[in-house]
Design a protein around this motif. Structure first.
Motif, mmCIF file in Angstrom:
data_model
loop_
_atom_site.group_PDB
_atom_site.id
_atom_site.type_symbol
_atom_site.label_atom_id
_atom_site.label_comp_id
_atom_site.label_asym_id
_atom_site.label_seq_id
_atom_site.Cartn_x
_atom_site.Cartn_y
_atom_site.Cartn_z
ATOM 1 N N TRP A 63 7.017 11.310 5.998
ATOM 2 C CA TRP A 63 6.917 9.869 5.770
ATOM 3 C C TRP A 63 6.054 9.200 6.823
ATOM 4 C CZ3 TRP A 63 6.714 5.408 3.627
ATOM 5 C CH2 TRP A 63 6.989 4.235 4.358
ATOM 6 N N SER A 90 -5.789 15.088 -9.686
ATOM 7 C CA SER A 90 -4.479 14.758 -10.253
ATOM 8 C C SER A 90 -3.468 14.412 -9.183
ATOM 9 C CB SER A 90 -3.955 15.939 -11.059
ATOM 10 O OG SER A 90 -4.920 16.369 -11.970
ATOM 11 N N GLY A 91 -3.918 14.399 -7.925
ATOM 12 C CA GLY A 91 -3.010 13.982 -6.859
ATOM 13 C C GLY A 91 -2.309 15.114 -6.139
ATOM 14 N N PHE A 92 -2.880 16.310 -6.139
ATOM 15 C CA PHE A 92 -2.260 17.447 -5.456
ATOM 16 C C PHE A 92 -3.244 18.113 -4.512
ATOM 17 C CE2 PHE A 92 1.476 17.171 -7.954
ATOM 18 C CZ PHE A 92 1.071 16.787 -9.208
ATOM 19 N N SER A 126 -4.117 11.081 -1.420
ATOM 20 C CA SER A 126 -3.500 11.873 -0.354
ATOM 21 C C SER A 126 -2.050 12.163 -0.672
ATOM 22 C CB SER A 126 -3.583 11.120 0.965
ATOM 23 O OG SER A 126 -2.680 10.035 0.943
ATOM 24 N N LYS A 127 -1.575 13.234 -0.112
ATOM 25 C CA LYS A 127 -0.184 13.595 -0.352
ATOM 26 C C LYS A 127 0.331 14.304 0.882
ATOM 27 C CE LYS A 127 2.674 16.421 -3.163
ATOM 28 N NZ LYS A 127 2.801 17.426 -4.101
ATOM 29 N N LYS A 184 -9.021 0.644 -10.512
ATOM 30 C CA LYS A 184 -7.891 1.558 -10.344
ATOM 31 C C LYS A 184 -6.795 1.216 -11.335
ATOM 32 C CE LYS A 184 -6.492 3.989 -6.936
ATOM 33 N NZ LYS A 184 -7.187 5.170 -7.363
ATOM 34 N N CYS A 232 -7.921 8.343 -0.016
ATOM 35 C CA CYS A 232 -6.598 8.068 0.558
ATOM 36 C C CYS A 232 -5.552 7.973 -0.529
ATOM 37 C CB CYS A 232 -6.613 6.759 1.337
ATOM 38 S SG CYS A 232 -7.395 6.911 2.929
ATOM 39 N N TRP A 233 -5.936 7.363 -1.648
ATOM 40 C CA TRP A 233 -4.956 7.219 -2.716
ATOM 41 C C TRP A 233 -4.621 8.541 -3.373
ATOM 42 C CZ3 TRP A 233 -6.618 1.763 -2.848
ATOM 43 C CH2 TRP A 233 -5.532 0.894 -2.766
ATOM 44 N N GLN A 262 2.489 9.943 6.109
ATOM 45 C CA GLN A 262 2.040 9.253 4.901
ATOM 46 C C GLN A 262 1.711 7.813 5.236
ATOM 47 O OE1 GLN A 262 2.180 10.586 1.106
ATOM 48 N NE2 GLN A 262 0.544 9.248 1.748
ATOM 49 N N SER A 263 2.484 7.219 6.130
ATOM 50 C CA SER A 263 2.214 5.815 6.443
ATOM 51 C C SER A 263 0.934 5.654 7.239
ATOM 52 C CB SER A 263 3.400 5.175 7.160
ATOM 53 O OG SER A 263 3.864 6.014 8.175
ATOM 54 N N ALA A 319 -1.507 5.080 4.621
ATOM 55 C CA ALA A 319 -1.314 3.715 4.142
ATOM 56 C C ALA A 319 -1.966 2.745 5.118
ATOM 57 C CB ALA A 319 0.169 3.426 4.003
ATOM 58 N N ILE A 352 -5.646 2.732 4.633
ATOM 59 C CA ILE A 352 -5.999 1.922 3.466
ATOM 60 C C ILE A 352 -5.956 0.442 3.826
ATOM 61 C CG2 ILE A 352 -5.246 1.189 1.174
ATOM 62 C CD1 ILE A 352 -4.255 3.990 0.653
ATOM 63 N N ASN A 353 -4.898 0.052 4.496
ATOM 64 C CA ASN A 353 -4.757 -1.361 4.852
ATOM 65 C C ASN A 353 -5.901 -1.834 5.749
ATOM 66 O OD1 ASN A 353 -2.458 -1.909 3.384
ATOM 67 N ND2 ASN A 353 -1.082 -1.299 5.017
ATOM 68 N N THR A 368 0.829 -1.207 0.000
ATOM 69 C CA THR A 368 0.000 0.000 0.000
ATOM 70 C C THR A 368 0.859 1.250 0.000
ATOM 71 O OG1 THR A 368 -1.611 -1.215 1.297
ATOM 72 C CG2 THR A 368 -1.918 1.147 1.127
ATOM 73 N N LEU A 412 1.139 4.333 -2.924
ATOM 74 C CA LEU A 412 1.021 5.774 -2.719
ATOM 75 C C LEU A 412 2.183 6.508 -3.372
ATOM 76 C CD1 LEU A 412 -0.237 5.840 0.976
ATOM 77 C CD2 LEU A 412 -1.463 6.675 -1.023
ATOM 78 N N TYR A 413 3.368 5.929 -3.239
ATOM 79 C CA TYR A 413 4.522 6.599 -3.836
ATOM 80 C C TYR A 413 4.544 6.497 -5.356
ATOM 81 C CZ TYR A 413 6.592 7.940 0.559
ATOM 82 O OH TYR A 413 6.830 8.554 1.761
#
Lengths: 656, 578
Positions: free
Chosen positions: B524, B389-391, B519-520, B558, B516-517, B527-528, B531, B534-535, A598, A602-603
């Protein structure tokens, strides 16, 4: 009618090439005239001994005068004109004798230009005017050979020319060892420039001027001259296709893709079967990431017919080079199967095309799959000669796949290896921990040899890996005495210091040169499972440098399976460059290896968002989703074995 | 000579909702109002009586002209202005009295602007102001017929605005009209005007196949004297051909007619569109350029505003983009924006190009500097583009100026902040929304809980989820959220897995996954957290066979989306892609 042929040449310091040239014309000509414009080597004597009539002509900057002197002395009915770095191909003599009995005034002969360096020599055919009737009014004019074509026509309106492609001249002058010094190049350029000022409407001259500028890498100027030369030109002019190609190559070299593409389009309208045009347009579109167009263009290039000689088509543009480019593009999309197919096609077309061979080796991944790579290569090729084995050794070394490289190097007798290759072999031995054998080779390199510093460094590395502080210390002292560059010296210093546990050593700042060396050494340490050594080395480097090169360093760690270190370095890089697509991608790759799917996804998304023009990112993300679906469905099938639809879905994923 | 007088003559039926507005505007510009009611069942007659005592009744007989002429007969003024209740005359510009004061004119065509769904308007010239000696002819789509064209004047002001009617009402009107027209045509089969109207009614009903034949007849037989009919007929015919996929016939029509009317920009524009649809971008651009060169056509032509400027520029940009000339494309997008700031399609395309080729940051800065983000509608659209677009960070910046002012913008901001790691700020905005709105919307309620979850504020999250549970419509969503909270807290859901089957419950979780996908977060660690979210959601969904396949389907979707983008960007390099 008698058809005596005189060979006329002007030479200066050509003792290396002259014999080859004169030897090749033994049965082709009846008389050899050599005009020496001031040799300081044995050229004059050599020519005399070969049976030529030699004249001295002090160089006065005027090519034509020198050449015309040779013509004046010729007693034959025909003049054949060659340069010292040329030679007549076998079999051409018979053709020559035949064509001089025909009723023509002059002939265009085929020339094959050899270009490149050892191991990577290309050929490029062309047509040149080198044979004409010996008449007093036919004399050279200006700095360019070819102008005599006009002179003859001016004097004889009925003059008929023919093309005699079976007379082949081999031209070795462009081979790297023989490339003339820059000064000589610039001298030629200036001479032509002068002439052009006096004859500004001479398109042929201007074309040649452009060519000289192009060879001297003065591309912007070259483009101007070529464009001018192309103005109002008769499309049937024999050098027109070459002229167009030069314009395109110049714009390409200047990275002006828009112009390059537009000229290519126009050129293709005029010469729709000119393979080079499709090939170079393909390269342009690859650079612009228009892969679909590039694909079409390379495919079109492949279908091109035999190219007329006057196109001077660069070898491989309708064959092995196009295949190679298609292979590269397939790799962009991670389609290794397709890529291999194309590379093999490329090699079939030209078994000496090293780039394709290297590319195949790279896909086979010899570092991790040594046996498999060896077996696969054996299926496709046979490496019998020492040169072939050395070549393979070097290709594997570049991966770096030290074990397989050593395999190939070992097939060659030690005495056949030059000092550089010997050092490479020693490095391979070091990577196998066979230090004694390595040292034996390294010690044999003499201090006058150019490879001596490299050998010395590797000796140090032997002891560094063994953590032998005293030996490392003494050897580094010796190395310092050899006038290393600042950065190299600094790196040698930290190699020494890394064996000591110290907290207060001054930290070193490095640039590209130093870091390139550090990366190489750390890679070798990791290859030997000496992670601690690699980290100790990096500890001695200033944080600012490390931050700058964190991405590269992280990549190396992860290449060798040290994912935690890899991750922390890439994270370090991302801290200051969060928008770097490549860094996000590398992070994703590392996380995927660590089975953090996951997080990896994301990256990948971030990499894509930042750079939507990289096919790799898409392909990897699609693969990841497939992996995630597979994992999800396998687990689900295990937990709910009685639900058939889940089984179906799992099979569907597996099939994709 | 005494000043000429004007009378408003209208026929109405059940226009109670609109009559006030219509009459209010016009009452001071005219001398008399005559209203004829043809059978209202609402308060139309009452409202009309407030403005005039000349309100009459007329029994409807399927003949518009009869009704209108009945009204005109009761007019005492020199001139008649004929309007419908759903039209408004914009008196801010133009002077009726000045128009009728002209002794050379006996009638005028005024511009009728019919507003389209996308904000553009079509302009028709309609004969609505005329001397009291003329009468209407034709039972349906009644016309004032004038024999001497020299007495007919055209004016661009005042403008007649026609408001949109509900689709249902429009369709029923059309049905009624077609019936009437067919009746009339059987009596008068060569009447080209009737043919025209039948064509337009069929077109209005979406039956382009049936519209083509009458429109072609009209085009073939009508002369330039009736360009008022010919030009819209022409446009409609082209549009029918386009709908039917008969591009080549449409193009031929454009070609022929553009030679006849070289000043009619719309024709060049339509031709451009057709070539664009066919993918022949180079030719399309040539036609669009000609549309621009032709400029605005004379008032008498049926003209769609913008075809000679911003619409043409936009399409040129689009064609250039498709031909790989994005630099030139951008220039034309800028031209389009300059010509019309409110038509924001080019802005959208420009931003997408910038995102793909330069950088998202630069794209945002470009929008900022050129002042496009001051308009809330545009800002929201751009924000959405950045978000998708992910921003999310840039999406947030687009809307930051509306914080504390506009509830809709704040709702969007909550989402963007939640998924760019600005959790505390997102929660603060939720508080603001609570005070300014009676009820918190479902979307922001979910965003709040997610923000709390990521902050690991489980008790407050649970409290909010329980509040949500109390609202019946939000129950399934609340249950999902409770399950999710419990997965985090204790590792298992609160509901029995079977109950998770409900599609709605799963959908909200899938929506959160999607967010969530997008998200930016720079950090780190943070960000996790996303993740992890999502998990956990995937874990939850994997607990029941009913939801596993939904999750698998979502992941496939997706993956497909990425494939589509890959193919779109690299045009499916044949055989290269997996």
């Amino acid at each position: 009618m008698s058809n005596k042929i005189s060979l006329c040449m002007i030479v200066k310091n050509e003792q290396q090439n002259l014999l080859r040239c004169l030897g090749s014309v033994q049965n082709a000509v009846d008389e050899i005239i050599v005009v020496d414009t001031g040799s300081t080597d044995g050229t004059y004597l050599l020519a005399e001994q070969a049976g030529a009539k030699v004249l001295s002509f002090p160089w006065n900057g005027n090519f034509s005068q020198a050449r015309n002197t040779s013509l004046a002395c010729a007693t034959g009915d025909w003049i054949l004109f060659l340069d010292a770095d040329e030679a007549l191909a076998a079999g051409s003599d018979a053709v020559l004798r035949r064509i001089v009995s025909e009723d023509n005034e002059g002939y265009f002969l085929k020339i094959i230009n050899f270009i490149g360096a050892e191991g990577c020599v290309e050929s490029c055919p062309d047509l040149v005017f080198r044979l004409f009737r010996n008449k007093p009014e036919y004399r050279f004019r200006g700095a360019i050979h070819e102008q005599i074509v006009d002179v003859i026509l001016e004097n004889n309106r009925q003059a008929r020319y023919q093309i005699a492609e079976d007379v082949v001249i081999l031209h070795y002058g462009y081979l790297n060892e023989q490339i003339t010094e820059k000064d000589k190049k610039n001298r030629n350029i200036n001479i032509i420039k002068q002439e052009l000022e006096n004859a500004p409407h001479n398109q042929l001259l201007r074309y040649h001027y452009g060519v000289e500028l192009f060879r001297a890498d003065r591309l912007a100027e070259a483009v101007e001259e070529f464009t001018q030369a192309a103005e109002g030109i008769d499309p049937n002019t024999v050098y027109f296709p070459k002229l167009l190609r030069y314009i395109i190559l110049s714009y390409y070299g200047l990275k002006d893709y828009d112009q390059a593409a537009s000229v290519s389009k126009q050129a293709l309208n005029l010469f729709p079967n000119y393979a080079d045009l499709y090939y170079y347009r393909g390269l342009i579109e690859v650079d612009r990431k228009n892969y679909a167009q590039a694909y079409e263009l390379f495919q079109q290039a492949l279908t091109m017919p035999e190219q007329p000689t006057y196109y001077a088509s660069f070898s491989g543009t309708k064959g092995f080079r196009a295949y190679y480019q298609l292979g590269r593009m397939a790799e962009e999309f991670y389609n290794e199967e397709k890529a291999l197919k194309y590379y093999i096609l490329s090699l079939r077309d030209n078994p000496n095309f090293v780039l394709a061979l290297s590319a195949i080796v790279q896909i086979l991944n010899p570092r991790e799959n040594s046996e498999y790579t060896k077996a696969a290569l054996e299926k496709i090729f046979e490496f019998c000669t020492p040169e072939a084995n050395i070549l393979m050794g070097k290709i594997c070394f570049a991966e770096p796949a030290y074990e397989l490289a050593l395999d190939y190097f070992s097939k060659v007798d030690q005495t056949c290896l030059d000092s550089y290759t010997a050092v490479l072999k020693a490095i391979c031995l070091i990577q196998q921990r066979r230090f004694l054998e390595a040292l034996r080779i390294l010690e044999a390199i003499s201090p006058e040899d150019a490879q001596y510093p490299l050998a010395k460094l590797n000796k140090i590395l032997c002891f560094w890996i063994e953590k032998n502080r005293s030996k490392v210390r003494s050897l580094t002292e010796e190395l310092f005495a050899m006038h290393l560059s600042l950065e190299t010296g600094a790196v040698v210093g930290i190699i020494r210091d890394s064996l000591y546990k110290t907290t207060s050593s001054p930290v070193v700042i490095l640039g590209d040169e130093g870091m390139a060396l550090v990366k190489n050494i750390m890679l070798r340490a990791l290859d030997l499972d000496e992670c601690q050594l690699a980290e100790a080395l990096l500890d001695r480097i200033d944080q600012s440098t490390l931050r700058e090169y964190a991405l590269a360093v992280g990549k190396i760690f992860s290449q060798y399976g040290y994912y935690d270190q890899g991750q922390s370095y890439v994270a370090l890089y991302l801290e200051q460059q969060p928008e770097c697509a490549e860094a996000n991608f590398q992070m994703a790759e590392i996380l995927q290896q660590k089975e953090l799917l996951t997080e990896a996804s994301l990256y990948y998304h971030q990499a894509l968002a930042t750079d939507p023009q990289e096919p790799r990112y898409y392909v990897k993300l699609i693969k990841l989703y497939k992996k995630m679906r597979h994992a999800l469905l396998s687990e689900a099938c295990r937990n709910f074995p009685n639900i058939p639809v889940l089984q179906e879905l799992l099979e569907e994923v597996a099939r994709e | 000579m005494k000043q000429p007088t004007i009378s408003l003559a209208m026929i109405v039926r059940n226009e109670g909702s609109r009559l006030h507005e219509c009459l209010q505007d016009i009452k001071d510009s005219i001398d008399e109002i005559v209203i004829v009611d043809t059978g209202s069942s609402d308060n139309t007659v009452e409202i009309a009586s407030e403005y005039t005592d000349k309100v009459y009744h007329f029994t409807w007989c399927d003949d518009f002209s009869a009704a209108r002429n009945f009204a005109i007969e009761r007019v005492h003024c020199d001139w008649v202005l004929s309007l419908d209740a759903d039209e408004r005359l914009d008196m801010s510009e133009g002077d009726l009295r000045a128009l009728i004061d002209n002794p050379e004119r006996e009638a005028y065509c005024l511009p009728l602007h019919a507003i389209q769904a996308d904000g553009n308007f079509d302009r028709f010239m309609v004969l609505r102001l005329f001397k009291n000696k003329f009468r209407f002819k034709g039972a349906i789509h009644e016309q004032i017929i004038i024999d001497d064209p020299t007495v007919l004047g055209y004016t661009l002001f005042p403008i007649l605005w026609h408001s949109t009617v509900s689709t249902k009402e429009r369709r029923s009107r059309r049905g009624r009209n077609i019936a009437l027209l067919k009746k009339a045509l059987s009596a008068d089969p060569d009447n080209l005007f009737l043919q025209y109207y039948i064509g337009t009614e069929w077109l209005g009903l979406g039956r382009t196949d049936k519209a083509i034949s009458p429109l072609r007849q009209v085009l073939a037989k009508l002369t330039d004297q009736h360009v008022l009919f010919r030009s819209p007929a022409l446009r409609y015919l082209i549009s029918c051909y386009k709908s039917e996929g008969r591009f080549n016939e449409a193009i031929c029509t454009c070609l022929e007619e553009s030679m006849r009317y070289p000043e009619y920009s719309d024709l060049f524009f339509e031709a451009g569109i057709l070539f664009e649809l066919k993918g022949e971008y180079e030719i399309a651009v040539k036609w669009f350029n000609q549309a621009v060169a032709a400029g605005k056509p004379p008032a008498v032509f049926h003209h769609t505003g913008g075809t000679e400027s911003y619409l043409a520029y936009y399409h040129i940009g689009h064609c250039l983009e498709r031909s790989g000339m994005s630099k030139q494309a951008k220039e034309f997008y800028h031209c389009a924006l300059q010509a019309n700031k409110h038509y924001d399609h080019p802005l959208y395309q420009l931003t997408i190009l910038e995102l793909a080729q330069v950088s998202a940051d630069k794209a945002y800065i470009g929008l900022q500097e050129r002042g496009y983000l001051t308009d809330p509608v545009v800002a929201a659209r751009m924000a959405e583009l950045f978000w998708e677009s992910g921003f999310p960070d840039l999406a947030e910046r687009c809307l930051v100026q509306f914080e504390g002012k506009n509830a809709n913008m704040v709702r969007l901001l909550v989402r963007y902040k939640t998924y760019s790691g600005k959790l505390a700020e997102a929660l603060k905005l939720i508080e603001w929304l609570r005070t300014s709105e009676p009820v918190l919307g479902l979307e922001e309620a979910v965003d709040e809980i997610i923000a709390l979850l990521i902050k690991q504020d489980f008790s407050v999250a649970k409290a909010r989820a329980l509040e949500l549970w109390r609202i019946p419509e939000a129950r399934s969503v609340a249950l999902s959220m409770l399950n999710l909270i419990n997965i985090f807290r204790i590792g298992k859901p609160s509901c029995l897995p079977e109950l998770i089957r409900a599609r709605k419950m799963t959908q909200v979780l899938v929506d959160i996954l999607e967010n969530c996908w997008r998200s930016k977060v720079k950090d780190w660690q943070m960000q996790s957290m996303y993740a992890a979210l999502i998990n956990k959601i995937m874990e939850l969904l994997a607990m029941s066979p009913g939801t596993v396949d939904m999750l698998a389907a979502y992941l496939k979707e997706k993956s497909n989306a990425v494939s589509v983008n890959l193919n779109h960007n690299f045009e499916a390099v044949r055989g290269m892609c997996l």
